[in-house]
Design a protein around this motif. Structure first.
Motif, mmCIF file in Angstrom:
data_model
loop_
_atom_site.group_PDB
_atom_site.id
_atom_site.type_symbol
_atom_site.label_atom_id
_atom_site.label_comp_id
_atom_site.label_asym_id
_atom_site.label_seq_id
_atom_site.Cartn_x
_atom_site.Cartn_y
_atom_site.Cartn_z
ATOM 1 N N VAL A 84 20.468 -7.832 0.223
ATOM 2 C CA VAL A 84 19.220 -7.657 -0.521
ATOM 3 C C VAL A 84 18.775 -6.202 -0.497
ATOM 4 O O VAL A 84 18.365 -5.638 -1.520
ATOM 5 N N LEU A 85 18.837 -5.580 0.683
ATOM 6 C CA LEU A 85 18.444 -4.169 0.794
ATOM 7 C C LEU A 85 19.318 -3.283 -0.076
ATOM 8 O O LEU A 85 18.822 -2.346 -0.722
ATOM 9 N N ALA A 86 20.615 -3.548 -0.103
ATOM 10 C CA ALA A 86 21.514 -2.754 -0.931
ATOM 11 C C ALA A 86 21.156 -2.884 -2.402
ATOM 12 O O ALA A 86 21.119 -1.889 -3.144
ATOM 13 N N LEU A 87 20.870 -4.102 -2.850
ATOM 14 C CA LEU A 87 20.527 -4.327 -4.257
ATOM 15 C C LEU A 87 19.212 -3.654 -4.620
ATOM 16 O O LEU A 87 19.095 -3.011 -5.673
ATOM 17 N N TYR A 88 18.201 -3.784 -3.742
ATOM 18 C CA TYR A 88 16.914 -3.157 -4.026
ATOM 19 C C TYR A 88 17.029 -1.634 -3.990
ATOM 20 O O TYR A 88 16.400 -0.933 -4.791
ATOM 21 N N ALA A 89 17.810 -1.103 -3.049
ATOM 22 C CA ALA A 89 17.979 0.347 -2.964
ATOM 23 C C ALA A 89 18.650 0.896 -4.215
ATOM 24 O O ALA A 89 18.252 1.939 -4.752
ATOM 25 N N LEU A 90 19.660 0.203 -4.702
ATOM 26 C CA LEU A 90 20.323 0.623 -5.935
ATOM 27 C C LEU A 90 19.364 0.575 -7.116
ATOM 28 O O LEU A 90 19.350 1.475 -7.959
ATOM 29 N N ALA A 143 0.829 -1.203 0.000
ATOM 30 C CA ALA A 143 0.000 0.000 0.000
ATOM 31 C C ALA A 143 0.868 1.260 0.000
ATOM 32 O O ALA A 143 0.569 2.235 -0.704
ATOM 33 N N LEU A 144 1.937 1.249 0.779
ATOM 34 C CA LEU A 144 2.835 2.407 0.832
ATOM 35 C C LEU A 144 3.570 2.594 -0.490
ATOM 36 O O LEU A 144 3.740 3.737 -0.966
ATOM 37 N N ALA A 145 4.020 1.500 -1.083
ATOM 38 C CA ALA A 145 4.732 1.590 -2.361
ATOM 39 C C ALA A 145 3.815 2.108 -3.460
ATOM 40 O O ALA A 145 4.228 2.911 -4.307
ATOM 41 N N THR A 146 2.566 1.667 -3.464
ATOM 42 C CA THR A 146 1.597 2.156 -4.443
ATOM 43 C C THR A 146 1.344 3.643 -4.255
ATOM 44 O O THR A 146 1.263 4.413 -5.217
ATOM 45 N N HIS A 147 1.243 4.068 -3.010
ATOM 46 C CA HIS A 147 1.014 5.481 -2.712
ATOM 47 C C HIS A 147 2.188 6.329 -3.188
ATOM 48 O O HIS A 147 2.003 7.407 -3.778
ATOM 49 N N ALA A 148 3.401 5.847 -2.941
ATOM 50 C CA ALA A 148 4.587 6.598 -3.365
ATOM 51 C C ALA A 148 4.643 6.734 -4.877
ATOM 52 O O ALA A 148 4.997 7.798 -5.411
ATOM 53 N N GLU A 149 4.278 5.682 -5.596
ATOM 54 C CA GLU A 149 4.346 5.718 -7.051
ATOM 55 C C GLU A 149 3.246 6.594 -7.646
ATOM 56 O O GLU A 149 3.509 7.444 -8.500
ATOM 57 N N ARG A 150 2.028 6.406 -7.188
ATOM 58 C CA ARG A 150 0.901 7.065 -7.833
ATOM 59 C C ARG A 150 0.718 8.513 -7.396
ATOM 60 O O ARG A 150 0.283 9.349 -8.187
ATOM 61 N N GLN A 151 1.017 8.807 -6.144
ATOM 62 C CA GLN A 151 0.796 10.163 -5.653
ATOM 63 C C GLN A 151 2.026 11.051 -5.772
ATOM 64 O O GLN A 151 1.898 12.256 -5.932
ATOM 65 N N PHE A 152 3.222 10.457 -5.667
ATOM 66 C CA PHE A 152 4.442 11.252 -5.650
ATOM 67 C C PHE A 152 5.390 10.934 -6.804
ATOM 68 O O PHE A 152 6.428 11.580 -6.939
ATOM 69 N N ASP A 153 5.036 9.925 -7.604
ATOM 70 C CA ASP A 153 5.885 9.506 -8.714
ATOM 71 C C ASP A 153 7.281 9.112 -8.218
ATOM 72 O O ASP A 153 8.293 9.387 -8.854
ATOM 73 N N ILE A 154 7.313 8.434 -7.056
ATOM 74 C CA ILE A 154 8.571 7.983 -6.454
ATOM 75 C C ILE A 154 8.650 6.469 -6.558
ATOM 76 O O ILE A 154 7.834 5.757 -5.984
ATOM 77 N N GLY A 155 9.628 5.989 -7.309
ATOM 78 C CA GLY A 155 9.852 4.553 -7.412
ATOM 79 C C GLY A 155 8.765 3.827 -8.177
ATOM 80 O O GLY A 155 7.763 4.414 -8.600
ATOM 81 N N ARG A 156 8.966 2.536 -8.325
ATOM 82 C CA ARG A 156 7.976 1.664 -8.943
ATOM 83 C C ARG A 156 7.478 0.689 -7.884
ATOM 84 O O ARG A 156 8.271 0.116 -7.142
ATOM 85 N N ARG A 157 6.179 0.512 -7.853
ATOM 86 C CA ARG A 157 5.577 -0.310 -6.817
ATOM 87 C C ARG A 157 6.205 -1.696 -6.719
ATOM 88 O O ARG A 157 6.483 -2.185 -5.627
ATOM 89 N N ARG A 158 6.467 -2.325 -7.846
ATOM 90 C CA ARG A 158 6.953 -3.699 -7.841
ATOM 91 C C ARG A 158 8.414 -3.796 -7.397
ATOM 92 O O ARG A 158 8.922 -4.883 -7.166
ATOM 93 N N THR A 159 9.078 -2.641 -7.267
ATOM 94 C CA THR A 159 10.422 -2.612 -6.688
ATOM 95 C C THR A 159 10.392 -2.097 -5.258
ATOM 96 O O THR A 159 11.034 -2.660 -4.363
ATOM 97 N N THR A 160 9.636 -1.028 -5.022
ATOM 98 C CA THR A 160 9.610 -0.411 -3.705
ATOM 99 C C THR A 160 8.926 -1.300 -2.664
ATOM 100 O O THR A 160 9.348 -1.336 -1.498
ATOM 101 N N ALA A 161 7.875 -2.018 -3.055
ATOM 102 C CA ALA A 161 7.165 -2.873 -2.096
ATOM 103 C C ALA A 161 8.081 -3.959 -1.520
ATOM 104 O O ALA A 161 8.141 -4.124 -0.295
ATOM 105 N N PRO A 162 8.817 -4.723 -2.353
ATOM 106 C CA PRO A 162 9.766 -5.682 -1.763
ATOM 107 C C PRO A 162 10.850 -5.011 -0.924
ATOM 108 O O PRO A 162 11.283 -5.571 0.092
ATOM 109 N N LEU A 163 11.297 -3.823 -1.344
ATOM 110 C CA LEU A 163 12.297 -3.106 -0.555
ATOM 111 C C LEU A 163 11.764 -2.817 0.848
ATOM 112 O O LEU A 163 12.448 -3.058 1.855
ATOM 113 N N LEU A 164 10.535 -2.321 0.937
ATOM 114 C CA LEU A 164 9.931 -2.047 2.239
ATOM 115 C C LEU A 164 9.728 -3.331 3.033
ATOM 116 O O LEU A 164 9.937 -3.361 4.255
ATOM 117 N N PHE A 165 9.323 -4.393 2.352
ATOM 118 C CA PHE A 165 9.148 -5.676 3.036
ATOM 119 C C PHE A 165 10.447 -6.118 3.694
ATOM 120 O O PHE A 165 10.464 -6.535 4.861
#
Length: 306
Positions: free
Chosen positions: A218-224, A147-169
């Motif tokens: 994993v976090l380093a790879l997703y963050a990059l 939900a947070l990753a979707t919000h960041a992508e759609r409302q703020f154009d930050i990141g892509r949900r399918r990348t940011t969601a696993p990063l947050l997980f």
């Protein structure tokens, strides 16, 4: 009008609540605490009979035990957690036009997680039993990264949900692992073996340290990957701060996501004379995220946007 992430930049996050569908959703969300409170009114002997016993498991107790609490303190903690997690997850979903996805994930987790989490507990040989809603609550909490990753992508154009969601997980999993490592290092772990108890804290500690090292990679790879996807994040964050309502909702959601593990994975797992089932909490979080993420992938690839 200005638009950010494909949405109207002047539209607040609560505009979509002004619909009759919200009343139906409210009834759906309130049905859970109503069921928990109704179960709490049962006689203590009846509630104890509904505990999922590891030595005598049944499908019935595996399912209903998640809605039964033997003590009022356990019930109060789970109700408080539910009152925080579910409304925030719902508001994030509605703000991003994903009301239907929330309903599907919410109902699916409520139906599937109680028996699944109960039987997964049998993987660890021990006596006793389990009851309470905390495992399912952590599964609902597992929906928050998406939900947070979707919000960041759609409302703020930050990141892509399918990348940011696993990063947050994985951020959440890292925090949970650190807290669990603290509990194991402080209090140790013993298991019954051939009529005696055996200390296995050193084995679990080594496992958790190895897991932390893997999570760091994993976090380093997703963050990059996330930082390399779209432009200047600092500029996008400044733009996001101007989205009144949406920005505050994101801050509350992220704060809840980072703070809840402190209550559900305490360094001292003995609360009120009982030991918290951290194993079930971890399984719930993982199952909640995986199920929600798979739902997004399936809908995106096969069914199109919600």
């Amino acid at each position: 009008m200005d638009r950010v992430g494909g949405t109207d930049a002047t539209e607040g996050p609560f505009e979509s609540l002004r619909t009759p569908a919200t009343a139906a959703d409210l009834l759906l969300v309130l049905a859970v605490p109503a069921a928990l409170l109704a179960a709490a009114m049962l006689p203590l002997s009846v509630r104890r009979s509904l505990v999922f016993e590891y030595a005598d498991p049944t499908l019935y107790t595996a399912t209903v035990s998640a809605f039964v609490h033997v003590g009022p303190g356990h019930l109060a903690v789970n109700l408080a957690g539910y009152a925080l997690v579910v409304p925030v997850a719902y508001l994030l979903s509605v703000a991003n036009g994903e009301r239907r996805r929330f309903r599907v994930a919410f109902v699916s987790l409520l139906v599937a997680c109680p028996p699944l989490l109960s039987y997964l507990n049998l993987a660890i040989v021990r006596t006793g039993g389990s009851a309470g809603f905390s495992g399912v609550l952590l599964a609902l909490y597992g929906y928050l990264p998406l939900a947070l990753a979707t919000h960041a992508e759609r409302q703020f154009d930050i990141g892509r949900r399918r990348t940011t969601a696993p990063l947050l997980f994985f951020v959440g999993l890292t925090l949970i692992t650190l807290l669990t490592l603290g509990a194991v290092a402080t209090y140790g772990v013993t298991v019954p073996y051939r009529g005696r108890t055996v200390a296995v804290g050193h084995v679990i500690t080594a496992t958790l340290v190895g897991l932390l090292a893997a999570l760091a990679l994993v976090l380093a790879l997703y963050a990059l990957s996330a930082t390399g996807e779209r432009g200047d994040w600092r500029e996008r964050l400044r733009t996001a701060a101007d989205r009144a309502g949406h920005f505050e909702l994101a801050v509350v959601g992220l704060g809840l996501f980072l703070m809840l593990p402190l209550a559900t994975f305490p360094v001292d797992p003995v609360v009120g004379g009982r030991v918290l089932n951290l194993y079930t909490h971890l399984l719930g979080y993982a199952l909640g995220f995986i199920a929600s993420y798979v739902l997004v992938v399936v809908e995106s690839e096969w069914l199109g946007p919600p």
